[in-house]
Design an enzyme around this catalytic site. Structure first.
Site, PDB file in Angstrom:
ATOM      1  N   LYS A 336      33.771  34.119  40.608  1.00  0.00           N
ATOM      2  CA  LYS A 336      32.603  34.951  40.538  1.00  0.00           C
ATOM      3  C   LYS A 336      31.901  34.972  39.435  1.00  0.00           C
ATOM      4  CE  LYS A 336      34.286  38.534  43.947  1.00  0.00           C
ATOM      5  NZ  LYS A 336      33.192  38.311  45.164  1.00  0.00           N
ATOM      6  N   ARG A 410      39.942  38.031  54.047  1.00  0.00           N
ATOM      7  CA  ARG A 410      40.393  37.917  55.314  1.00  0.00           C
ATOM      8  C   ARG A 410      41.882  37.450  55.609  1.00  0.00           C
ATOM      9  NH1 ARG A 410      35.242  34.142  55.963  1.00  0.00           N
ATOM     10  NH2 ARG A 410      34.458  35.593  54.591  1.00  0.00           N
TER      11      ARG A 410
END
Length: 564
Positions: A336, A410
């Protein structure tokens, strides 16, 4: 001098007393000087009945009438930030309380008082506060026109009142609710706003004068002078504040072991059974997706399962709450950038909401079987980090090609759901996760995305969210979303083919791991789980979003009818 024990005063008497003190030269804000009241009330109403906070209270005390105290309870605050008293005790003489009242434009005009002309009446009409200072602080919050007063207005006015108390460094307060709060729903709305607005994560502020002043004790009366107290509202808000403190703690403290320990703390308080698998055991049992996410971290990844057996006669009737707990998300090798990485200690908001819900479930001793499951890992970078296009075999047996290491939540949820469903065989799974930026783009921070495979379940959850003002907005999983997950070299691709519809393709991925016949809902809380700035009683940082909606669902929704 102040009376020996403070009283809840009718509004017109409050106004008359304020004006008298103005004449004595006391300072006021929001009302022009030199005005005088023409009338005062004849009765004083019920006496305030609450105790001041004791410095000797400890974090282990439950306090039957108490929601806790930020000044004496250790973090995370298990018992809220203030004590809400039920009317059975009196305020000591040495602890004067501020008074808070609410006023519509019509009620202000009906007082026929010169004090409510000019600026004061204008502020009431504009839903602004009037703050008056004397021996105690008095706050009148305007509600505007009576015809426009609804729960949203009452909620906002209550938040305004608490903000004014904080700005004036008031720690004890007595609230007089307006006649417009004439239903249980309206009263609960105001009390929820009162308790949740009274929050700040001030653990690391070392100078007392830099800490925002939080209420330590409150008492509440309705318009007729009857004390107001709701153990259910208090428990729901306590769970949310607990979840907020968990989420706002920084990642080197709130690591997977630390959150595991908080689950054990809840178990010792409420008799939950806690089991877990962690570290190498994840690989040995085949939870390779979760193990891969955390393999570059110095903290062991784990699945923590918290069992509440509220209906032991029907163990097959079990609901699972599953929370994503990525304790810090660097993005992995798909790192990020600056501007996006700084607040990624909040990426465990789903696990925090699950723990907050379990805390409330324990306090209310809900008569349903609930398993809270935490999937905990740190998505770190380093020589051991998993890589884009790795192919990993999941616990379910499906192989997954990694599209982006920053789509790690996920993966962790998929393995935890497969494993925990095999262990507990729940009829319903509700997962909560700060999963996708795409959901924030679509809904902002105002609502969570709600996906699922059962319309009754998603409608019941949406209704529960509406009741608790944790808004859940139905979203689709369309055939093209599922189609995007097809991969050339594995059973599944972990991400879609483009940045479009990312919240939907993420939900479609999770859907692949739901056991056949199991009702499932996915709540993407990436927006409302982490506010960039405070808005009403939703605070900047971790909000604890979801903890109340999930408990409300459990309280209100019937158990599903078993399928033949």
């Amino acid at each position: 001098p102040p009376p020996a024990s403070p009283s809840i005063l009718p509004l017109d008497m409050v106004v008359a007393g304020v004006v008298a003190r103005l004449g004595a030269g006391l300072r006021a804000s929001g009302i022009p000087a030199g005005v005088a009241a023409s009338r005062a009330a004849a009765t004083t109403g019920h006496r305030a009945a609450f105790l001041s906070t004791s410095a000797s209270r400890s974090s282990s005390g439950t306090g039957d009438e108490s929601t806790g105290s930020s000044s004496s309870y250790s973090y995370p605050r298990m018992h809220g930030t203030c004590r809400w008293h039920d009317g059975s005790s009196k305020l000591p003489v040495d602890a004067p309380a501020a008074s808070v009242s609410f006023l519509t434009t019509e009620a202000a005009k009906a007082l026929s008082s010169p004090a409510l002309s000019g600026l004061c009446l204008e502020r009431v009409a504009k839903k602004k506060p009037v703050v008056l200072h004397g021996d105690t602080t008095e706050i009148i919050v305007g509600l505007g026109d009576e015809a426009d007063v609804d729960d949203d207005v009452l909620r906002s006015a209550t938040h305004t009142a608490v903000a004014q108390l904080r700005d004036n460094r008031v720690k004890t307060a007595q609230f007089k609710l307006p006649p417009q709060a004439n239903s249980q729903e309206s009263t609960d709305t105001m009390m929820q706003a009162m308790l949740l607005s009274n929050y700040h994560f001030n653990k690391y502020l070392t100078k007392e004068d830099s800490k925002p002043t939080l209420l330590t004790d409150v008492a509440v009366w309705d318009a007729s002078g009857v004390p107001v107290y709701s153990p259910e509202v208090a428990a729901l808000c306590n769970g949310t504040i607990f979840a907020r403190d968990l989420a706002n703690e920084r990642g080197d403290v709130a690591n997977p072991q630390w959150l595991h320990d908080k689950a054990l703390d809840l178990a010792s308080m409420y008799g939950f059974r806690v089991t877990s698998i962690q570290g190498e055991e994840l690989v040995n049992k085949g939870l390779n997706l979760l193990a891969g996410v955390g393999q570059a971290s110095r903290f062991e990844s784990r699945v923590v399962m918290i069992e509440h057996l509220g209906n032991p006669d029907q163990p097959e009737q079990t609901t699972m709450l599953l929370g994503k707990g990525i304790t810090f998300d660097t993005g992995g090798l798909n790192l990020k950038p600056t501007g996006f990485i700084e607040d990624m200690h909040l990426d465990m908001g789903g696990a925090a909401a699950t723990l907050g819900a379990m805390r409330t479930i324990g306090e209310l001793n809900i008569n349903k079987n609930v398993v809270g499951v935490l999937t905990l890992a740190e998505n770190a970078i380093g020589a051991l980090a998993y890589k884009p296009h790795d192919i990993i075999k999941s616990y379910s047996g499906l192989t997954v090609q990694i599209g982006n290491t920053d789509a790690e939540g996920r993966l962790a949820l998929a393995d935890a759901m497969s494993y925990a469903c095999e262990q507990f065989k729940p009829h319903t799974v509700i997962d909560a996760a700060t999963l996708t930026g795409a959901c924030v783009v679509g809904l902002g921070q105002y609502a969570a995305g709600l996906f699922g495979n059962d319309r009754d379940l998603t409608q019941q959850l949406a209704d529960a969210g509406d009741k608790q003002y944790e808004l859940l907005w139905p979203m689709p999983i369309l055939p093209p979303h599922r189609e995007e997950l097809k991969a050339k070299f594995a059973d599944l691709h972990s991400t879609g083919k483009s940045r479009y519809g990312g919240a939907c393709t993420a939900a479609a991925f999770l859907e692949k791991f739901v056991p056949e016949g199991t009702r499932w809902a996915h709540v993407d809380i990436a927006g409302p789980g982490m506010y960039s700035t405070t808005s009403g009683h939703f605070v900047e940082g971790g909000t604890g979003f979801g903890a109340q909606a999930f408990v409300r669902y459990l309280l209100d929704a019937p158990e599903p009818t078993p399928k033949p």
